[in-house]
Design a protein around this motif. Structure first.
Motif, mmCIF file in Angstrom:
data_model
loop_
_atom_site.group_PDB
_atom_site.id
_atom_site.type_symbol
_atom_site.label_atom_id
_atom_site.label_comp_id
_atom_site.label_asym_id
_atom_site.label_seq_id
_atom_site.Cartn_x
_atom_site.Cartn_y
_atom_site.Cartn_z
ATOM 1 N N LEU A 102 0.820 -1.203 0.000
ATOM 2 C CA LEU A 102 0.000 0.000 0.000
ATOM 3 C C LEU A 102 0.855 1.255 0.000
ATOM 4 C CD1 LEU A 102 -2.795 -1.253 2.361
ATOM 5 C CD2 LEU A 102 -3.169 -0.276 0.084
ATOM 6 N N LYS A 103 0.323 2.277 -0.675
ATOM 7 C CA LYS A 103 0.998 3.568 -0.798
ATOM 8 C C LYS A 103 0.091 4.644 -0.206
ATOM 9 C CE LYS A 103 2.852 2.080 -5.281
ATOM 10 N NZ LYS A 103 2.944 2.416 -6.738
ATOM 11 N N PRO A 104 0.675 5.765 0.213
ATOM 12 C CA PRO A 104 -0.165 6.856 0.728
ATOM 13 C C PRO A 104 -1.244 7.287 -0.277
ATOM 14 C CG PRO A 104 2.110 7.246 1.302
ATOM 15 C CD PRO A 104 2.098 6.041 0.415
ATOM 16 N N GLU A 105 -0.951 7.200 -1.551
ATOM 17 C CA GLU A 105 -1.941 7.602 -2.558
ATOM 18 C C GLU A 105 -3.094 6.617 -2.684
ATOM 19 O OE1 GLU A 105 1.399 7.369 -2.990
ATOM 20 O OE2 GLU A 105 1.884 6.602 -4.990
ATOM 21 N N ASP A 106 -3.028 5.485 -1.995
ATOM 22 C CA ASP A 106 -4.161 4.561 -1.946
ATOM 23 C C ASP A 106 -5.199 4.985 -0.892
ATOM 24 O OD1 ASP A 106 -1.817 1.892 -2.385
ATOM 25 O OD2 ASP A 106 -3.168 2.725 -3.907
ATOM 26 N N THR A 107 -4.875 6.006 -0.125
ATOM 27 C CA THR A 107 -5.797 6.484 0.895
ATOM 28 C C THR A 107 -7.091 6.976 0.258
ATOM 29 O OG1 THR A 107 -4.046 7.098 2.429
ATOM 30 C CG2 THR A 107 -6.163 8.239 2.676
ATOM 31 N N ALA A 108 -8.211 6.429 0.707
ATOM 32 C CA ALA A 108 -9.517 6.764 0.128
ATOM 33 C C ALA A 108 -10.599 6.003 0.885
ATOM 34 C CB ALA A 108 -9.565 6.380 -1.349
ATOM 35 N N VAL A 109 -11.840 6.367 0.589
ATOM 36 C CA VAL A 109 -12.965 5.528 0.987
ATOM 37 C C VAL A 109 -13.174 4.524 -0.143
ATOM 38 C CG1 VAL A 109 -15.406 5.432 1.570
ATOM 39 C CG2 VAL A 109 -14.015 7.375 2.326
ATOM 40 N N TYR A 110 -13.230 3.248 0.230
ATOM 41 C CA TYR A 110 -13.386 2.186 -0.753
ATOM 42 C C TYR A 110 -14.821 1.688 -0.734
ATOM 43 C CZ TYR A 110 -8.419 1.971 -1.722
ATOM 44 O OH TYR A 110 -7.138 2.277 -2.137
ATOM 45 N N TYR A 111 -15.395 1.579 -1.925
ATOM 46 C CA TYR A 111 -16.782 1.172 -2.086
ATOM 47 C C TYR A 111 -16.880 -0.114 -2.890
ATOM 48 C CZ TYR A 111 -17.835 6.018 -0.806
ATOM 49 O OH TYR A 111 -17.920 7.222 -0.162
ATOM 50 N N CYS A 112 -17.805 -0.948 -2.472
ATOM 51 C CA CYS A 112 -18.167 -2.143 -3.217
ATOM 52 C C CYS A 112 -19.422 -1.817 -4.031
ATOM 53 C CB CYS A 112 -18.435 -3.267 -2.225
ATOM 54 S SG CYS A 112 -19.075 -4.784 -2.934
ATOM 55 N N ALA A 113 -19.520 -2.373 -5.241
ATOM 56 C CA ALA A 113 -20.680 -2.104 -6.084
ATOM 57 C C ALA A 113 -21.034 -3.347 -6.896
ATOM 58 C CB ALA A 113 -20.402 -0.933 -7.017
#
Length: 119
Positions: free
Chosen positions: A86-97
């Motif tokens: 993992l990288k700092p730029e992977d920081t996010a809210v992750y959604y399943c769809a």
């Protein structure tokens, strides 16, 4: 009523790993595509990975290819996203769809789970 519930997010150091889960319920998902998306603050939501419930084959965004792996457990009606290196730029809210067969776009969304990668 279709429900997608994500879990597994958290805080991790750069280079670490997390596994996200998406528990799906409310109908049979045969033939559906299941996708993971993410949205960082101030940015648009972006596609991460996709898998089909019924046929083999996966697809990834270039930014995560080789680091992330999407998989499914049909018996548990659960889709996973294994995230390594993992990288700092992977920081996010992750959604399943979930996308119905023949649909353009995704019809159902989860509430999201926060992933924070510290440097």
């Amino acid at each position: 009523q279709v429900q997608l519930v994500e879990s597994g997010g958290g805080l991790v150091q750069a280079g670490g790993s997390l596994r996200l889960s998406c528990a799906a319920s409310g109908r049979t998902f045969s033939g559906y595509f299941m996708g993971w998306f993410r949205q960082a603050p101030g940015q648009e939501r972006e596609f991460v990975a996709r898998i089909n419930w019924s046929v083999s084959g996966t697809y990834y965004a270039d930014s995560v290819k080789g680091r992330f792996t999407i998989s499914r457990d049909n018996a548990k009606n659960t889709v996973y996203l294994q995230m390594n290196s993992l990288k700092p730029e992977d920081t996010a809210v992750y959604y399943c769809a979930a996308s119905k067969p023949g649909s353009y776009g995704y019809n159902y969304w989860g509430q999201g789970t926060q992933v924070t990668v510290s440097s």
